[in-house]
Structures are given as structure tokens and as C-alpha cells.
Design an enzyme around this catalytic site. Structure first.
Site, PDB file in Angstrom:
ATOM      1  N   SER A 123      -9.669   3.599   3.272  1.00 21.32           N
ATOM      2  CA  SER A 123      -8.591   3.648   2.294  1.00 21.32           C
ATOM      3  C   SER A 123      -9.010   2.882   1.039  1.00 21.32           C
ATOM      4  O   SER A 123      -9.995   3.254   0.398  1.00 21.32           O
ATOM      5  CB  SER A 123      -7.299   3.101   2.905  1.00 21.32           C
ATOM      6  OG  SER A 123      -6.194   3.344   2.061  1.00 21.32           O
ATOM      7  N   ASP A 134      -4.239  13.395   6.709  1.00 19.53           N
ATOM      8  CA  ASP A 134      -4.012  12.090   6.096  1.00 19.53           C
ATOM      9  C   ASP A 134      -2.719  12.134   5.297  1.00 19.53           C
ATOM     10  O   ASP A 134      -2.600  12.894   4.335  1.00 19.53           O
ATOM     11  CB  ASP A 134      -5.192  11.730   5.193  1.00 19.53           C
ATOM     12  CG  ASP A 134      -5.159  10.302   4.687  1.00 19.53           C
ATOM     13  OD1 ASP A 134      -4.056   9.804   4.403  1.00 19.53           O
ATOM     14  OD2 ASP A 134      -6.232   9.686   4.572  1.00 19.53           O
ATOM     15  N   HIS A 165      -4.126   8.821   8.455  1.00 17.01           N
ATOM     16  CA  HIS A 165      -4.814   7.964   7.494  1.00 17.01           C
ATOM     17  C   HIS A 165      -5.660   6.919   8.211  1.00 17.01           C
ATOM     18  O   HIS A 165      -5.127   6.015   8.871  1.00 17.01           O
ATOM     19  CB  HIS A 165      -3.790   7.289   6.590  1.00 17.01           C
ATOM     20  CG  HIS A 165      -4.391   6.480   5.491  1.00 17.01           C
ATOM     21  ND1 HIS A 165      -5.239   7.027   4.548  1.00 17.01           N
ATOM     22  CD2 HIS A 165      -4.293   5.158   5.177  1.00 17.01           C
ATOM     23  CE1 HIS A 165      -5.620   6.085   3.711  1.00 17.01           C
ATOM     24  NE2 HIS A 165      -5.074   4.945   4.071  1.00 17.01           N
TER      25      HIS A 165
END
Length: 602
Positions: free
Chosen positions: A271, A487, A525
Site C-alpha cells: 500500500s 483490492d 488490499h
């Protein structure tokens, strides 16, 4: 450097081979024949095994052990070719087993625990060592800051806490966890969201795998963006400086403690951590030899703008707009998306392998004109909102600003944070406190013009959307990137965009020599979801099968140190077992169902 007993054993083995068996075979009636080519192969097998000293001592199927088992098999296979030399054969076989046993030794001798405290007096530029304490295996430690109160250390480590003043108005706190058994490798760690949180989960993970591991608070404490307000240097720490600082100072601490520098430097992040990996390759290509860049938040400004617009499509910051979609309707939407697209990959398994093939038609959810119950259908304004959500965002001149929301991404994780009727908090904080530096900024009329304005400001150079990775590539650096195809926070197509940007910038149709992107069907995610999402990317819980074929960090080590690039990464489903595994493909290969399993094909 090789452990001394292994080095001596290899030298002795080489002498025995070259003195006993000449390169030209003595051709008799089927006896005493052992071709020089075979012996050279045997020597090469030993050489490879010793060059690839173990990634960790808990992994007998990876590294030197596997090469040595191959070598032993060669000896056994050719024993009949020299029966009068069976004594020598047994000696060589014993030597093979000896080296196998020796290979479990760490590459650097263990450091006495009392040496850890000596690091308190270590002098580093602009840096204060707050504490240095030896931590026993299986211990809980107290952690500073507001993010968490304690952390667990699986193995014995020297824990070093430090702070560096990056400027007169900014500072980065960081920790180094230095395992008693160290294999000569350095591991830098990233962050998530707008976090000013040290990643203790991965500090423990890295040290468990015998990496000297270092993580930072990214230049501030806490999980929101308030400290960015009127603090451009704190923004700079977050945007590009914190990981560079942890790399430079962390390596100095490692050398001071172990008495020898690291052999190779690696990085692990997802991320924001994936964006940090990309920024490191762009700005500081000498910091790391290999980078794992998960679900990278690249094109950061447009990502934040898109997150705001997703909320605006359903009326945020209001819950009363006609287009607002309540939480109870999203499972209905998700099931309709699966009905339309789940079977496109050839199997109905609740996973959309390639969302790019899914042309979702929200009109199928439209309530009939006389519907009295709209809890299982969508009104016309809601259908219009869904059309906007599942298509790309374009700018005022028709240019692509950001890819669409992936069909299927609305089914899990914290997706509802994006569609709660309020502005997504990460995007709101960044725009309020960093980009516009205005806590009174109103999102009531936020539009693509505001997205463009934010990208033009680009505080701290946060965008991270430059394809020129030539310096990192030319020095031999390697990047393994991955992205879940459902995601819920960062569109997986953005990683395809960045791959293609690198390709066009460097004029390389294929990036396999230094950059490989793996797309993970059914992963949310960074982790989680219904797919085979565990492949060593996110702490000890993700390391279900401790081999480089199933662990992306170990695969990176293999690539950097042994030039063995991963062709695919095998993921596992936690709690299900080895039967629930799937090979994840590197782009541009596709995951194709052949009637029984998914395989990677062009």
C-alpha cells in the site's frame, strides 16, 4: 562469506575431484568411467549450493539443502561406474551430508547478548539511540507512540530504538531488530495509509527469517494526517525521506552490532509501503538490492482524488442523497456482479480472475416501476452512481486520471469505508492537512478539477508516478510487485498502468529482467479475501509454506542472490491446507483454467 567448515569442505572436495578424476574419461569395458562433464556438473552443484546459503534454518527444501540432495543423488546414480572406488564414493557422500548439516549455520557468528547494550553509545549523524536491549525469544515488548502498546518477538533479537532529526522541524523514529542468528541480510520496512506507525508485525517477521530488520514511524506518530498541517518537512519525511533514512542509519547500526556489513539489502512493504518501495527505486536506487512492492499507492494524488469521487458519486458527505447506497444493498450488488462475471474464467468459485473482462451492467439491478420494496434492487440514481463507480475517472481534457473500481472489490475488506456516505478519511486528511493545507476545505462540490489541482500541487513529490527506473535497473536491482484483483482501496489496474509506464519510458516491451508484477485473483488490499492470498507478503501469518516458490520475499532473495527469477508465485488459503493453492501469474501472462487447475499462459 562462507562458514569456515563449509569453505574447507568445499575446497577439500574440489581437490579430491580434480586429482582423482581427470577431465578425459578412461574408457574401459563399462567400468571406471565417470565423465569429466559429470564431475564438473557435480562441482557446479556444490558451488551453487554454497553460494546460496540458507534463507532460513527452518526450510530444508530450499537453498543449499535441495542442491546438496541433488548432488548426493548424482553420486548414488554413478556409484556403479567405479565399484573399486566405493570407499571414495562413501567419503564423498559423507562430505555431502556434512556440508548439508553445516549449511544450517548462520553466515555471521552470533553476537553475545551483552553487546547489544553497547549500542546505546553508538554515534550516528543527527541521531540519538534511545535504547538498546536484548530481547529473549517469545517475549512481548512495550512499544512507544499511539499506534499500539506492545509487540511480540518470536526470536531473540537486539532491539534498538532511535530517533533522527531529519531537519530542524522534523524527525523520524525507527527501530532495528537484530536477530541472534543473522544470515547477512538487511530488511527495510514500509508503512500503510497515512500511518506514523512502526511495522512491528514485519519487524518480527523479518527477524524470524534471520534478516536484520528496520522500520520507522514515517516521520510522525499516529494514523491520521493532522501532523502534516503547516509542516512541509514532516510531509517530506512521509513522501520520500523516512525509508531512505532507515536504510542509511539501519545499515550502520547493523555493521556496528555484527562487526561486518550486510551482504544484501531488501525491502518489504504494501500500500503506502508499496509506493515507498517505488519511490526508493526512483530516488535512492542504491539503498536496496531488491524490493517487494505490494499494492502500490502510486499516482498518489489521483488515487486520493478518485477515493473522494467514489464517495461523491453516492452523495458524500451526505447520507440523504438519492444516489446513496446503504450498506445493506452492497451484498446484493456484489452477488449480481458475480452472477454476471464469475464464470468468465471457466469456473464458478466466487472469484473474478480478471476484472478487466467484466463488463458489469448495473441496469440489471434496476427496480421495477411498481416495486414497493427496494431493499433488493437499485433505484435509477443508484444505478447511475454504480455506472460512475465502475468506470475510469477522466480529467477536464479527457485524459485518464485513474482506473475504475474493480468489479468484485466491493465484496470484502473495509470497502464500506469508501461508500459510507462520508469522505474516505485517508483522502480527506491528505487533502485537508497536506495538499490544500486548509482544514476548512469543503468537499461538497469536489470534482475532477480539484483532483487535477491537487496533483499539480503534489506536496513532497508524493505522486510517485515516474517510469524512469533506469538507475535502479542498471545497478542490477530487482522489484517484485503484486496486487490483489479485488483490492477495495487501490485499483489493481493502476499497477498495470505503472508497469506499462515503465515499459514505455524505458522502451522495454518486457520488464522481466528486473521488474515482475504478480496479479492475485480473489485478494483484498494487501491480504485477505476468498483467494489464495497468503504468499509470505504480510508477516508470519502469511508465510504458510516456507519456500521461495510460495514466499515472495524469499523469491526476491533467490532472484537477487542466485539469479533465479520467479516465474510464478504460489499462494495458499489460510486454514484450508496445501490443496487450496493457486499459482499467481506474472504480467502480462494470464491465469487460464484448463478444466482442473489454473495455469499461467500468454
Amino acid at each position: 562469506m562462507l562458514p569456515y567448515p563449509v569453505y574447507i569442505s568445499y575446497t577439500a572436495f574440489s581437490v579430491v575431484v580434480h586429482n582423482t578424476f581427470p577431465s578425459k574419461s578412461h574408457r574401459g569395458p563399462g567400468r571406471y568411467s565417470f565423465p569429466g562433464e559429470a564431475w564438473r556438473y557435480l562441482c557446479t552443484s556444490f558451488r551453487k549450493s554454497l553460494a546460496a546459503l540458507p534463507l532460513n534454518s527452518q526450510n530444508p527444501t530450499h537453498g543449499p539443502e535441495s542442491h546438496l540432495l541433488t548432488t548426493r543423488a548424482i553420486l548414488i546414480q554413478h556409484e556403479s561406474t567405479f565399484p573399486p572406488m566405493s570407499g571414495l564414493f562413501l567419503a564423498l557422500l559423507g562430505l555431502t551430508l556434512f556440508i548439508t548439516a553445516s549449511a544450517d549455520s548462520p553466515t555471521v557468528p552470533s553476537v553475545p547478548a551483552e553487546n547489544c547494550a553497547a549500542l546505546k553509545t553508538l554515534l550516528l549523524d543527527n541521531t540519538t539511540i534511545i535504547d538498546a536491549t536484548h530481547v529473549a525469544a517469545g517475549s512481548n515488548v512495550t512499544t512507544p507512540g499511539s499506534c499500539q502498546s506492545s509487540a511480540f518477538s518470536t526470536v531473540a533479537v537486539c532491539r534498538v530504538q532511535a530517533v533522527v532529526n531529519t531537519t530542524a522541524t522534523s524527525a523520524v523514529h525507527f527501530e532495528a531488530w537484530l536477530p541472534d542468528e543473522w544470515f547477512g541480510r538487511f530488511l527495510g520496512l514500509g508503512n500503510g495509509g497515512l500511518d506514523g506507525c512502526i511495522d512491528y508485525l514485519d519487524l518480527d517477521y523479518g527477524s524470524t527469517l534471520h534478516f536484520a530488520s528496520v522500520g520507522s514511524d514515517n516521520g510522525h506518530d499516529g494514523q491520521d494526517g493532522r501532523q502534516f498541517l503547516n509542516n512541509p518537512e514532516v510531509i517530506n519525511d512521509f513522501a520520500f525521506r523516512a525509508v531512505h533514512v532507515e536504510a542509511v542509519l539501519g545499515k550502520q547500526i547493523v555493521e556496528a552490532y555484527y562487526g561486518t556489513p550486510h551482504r544484501k539489502a531488501y525491502y518489504l512493504g504494501c500500500s503506502t509501503g508499496g509506493r515507498q518501495a517505488t519511490q526508493e527505486a526512483l530516488l535512492f536506487p542504491e539503498d536496496f538490492d531488491g524490493l517487494v512492492a505490494g499494492s502500490p499507492a502510486t499516482d498518489f494524488n489521483n488515487l486520493g482524488g478518485r477515493q473522494v469521487l467514489l464517495g461523491r458519486f453516492i452523495g458524500a458527505p451526505s447520507h440523504t442523497a438519492d444516489s446513496f447506497i446503504p450498506a445493506t444493498l452492497w451484498p446484493v450488488i456484489s452477488q449480481e456482479i458475480l452472477r454476471q462475471c464469475d464464470g468468465l474464467d471457466g469456473v464458478m468459485d466466487g472469484i473474478i480472475t480478471d476484472p478487466d473482462q467484466c463488463a458489469f451492467r448495473p441496469e440489471a439491478l434496476l427496480c421495477s416501476a411498481h416495486a414497493s420494496n427496494t431493499s433488493a434492487c437499485a433505484t435509477a440514481p443508484q444505478v447511475a452512481a454504480l455506472r460512475n463507480i465502475y468506470q475510469p475517472i477522466f480529467g477536464t481534457e479527457g485524459q485518464l486520471l485513474y482506473p475504475r473500481y474493480d468489479p468484485g472489490a466491493e465484496s470484502g475488506g473495509n470497502f464500506i469505508d469508501m461508500f459510507s456516505g462520508t469522505i474516505f478519511p485517508i483522502a480527506q486528511d491528505w487533502l485537508d492537512f497536506a495538499t490544500f493545507n486548509d482544514t476548512a476545505f469543503s468537499f461538497d462540490n469536489f470534482s475532477v478539477a480539484d483532483v487535477e489541482a491537487a496533483d499539480a500541487i503534489n506536496p513532497g513529490g508524493i505522486a510517485t508516478f515516474n517510469g524512469n527506473l533506469s538507475s535502479f535497473m542498471n545497478r542490477g536491482g530487482k522489484i517484485l510487485s503484486y496486487h490483489g484483483r479485488q483490492d477495495q482501496l487501490i485499483a489493481s489496474d493502476n499497477s498495470l498502468r505503472y508497469y506499462n509506464l515503465i515499459s514505455s519510458t524505458l522502451a522495454l516491451p518486457n520488464l522481466d529482467d528486473f521488474y515482475r508484477l504478480f496479479l492475485i485473483p480473489g485478494m483484498d488490499h494487501c491480504q485477505g479475501g476468498p483467494g489464495a492470498w497468503a504468499f509470505g507478503q504480510a508477516g508470519n501469518p502469511s508465510n504458510l509454506v516456507n519456500t521461495s516458490s510460495h514466499n515472495i520475499l524469499l523469491a526476491l532473495v533467490d532472484w537477487v542472490e542466485n539469479d533465479e527469477a520467479p516465474k510464478e508465485i504460489i499462494g495458499s488459503v489460510p486454514g484450508v491446507g496445501a490443496q487450496a493453492q493457486r499459482a499467481h501469474c506474472r504480467y502480462p501472462q494470464r491465469s487460464i483454467f484448463n478444466g482442473s487447475v489454473f495455469r499461467c499462459e500468454m
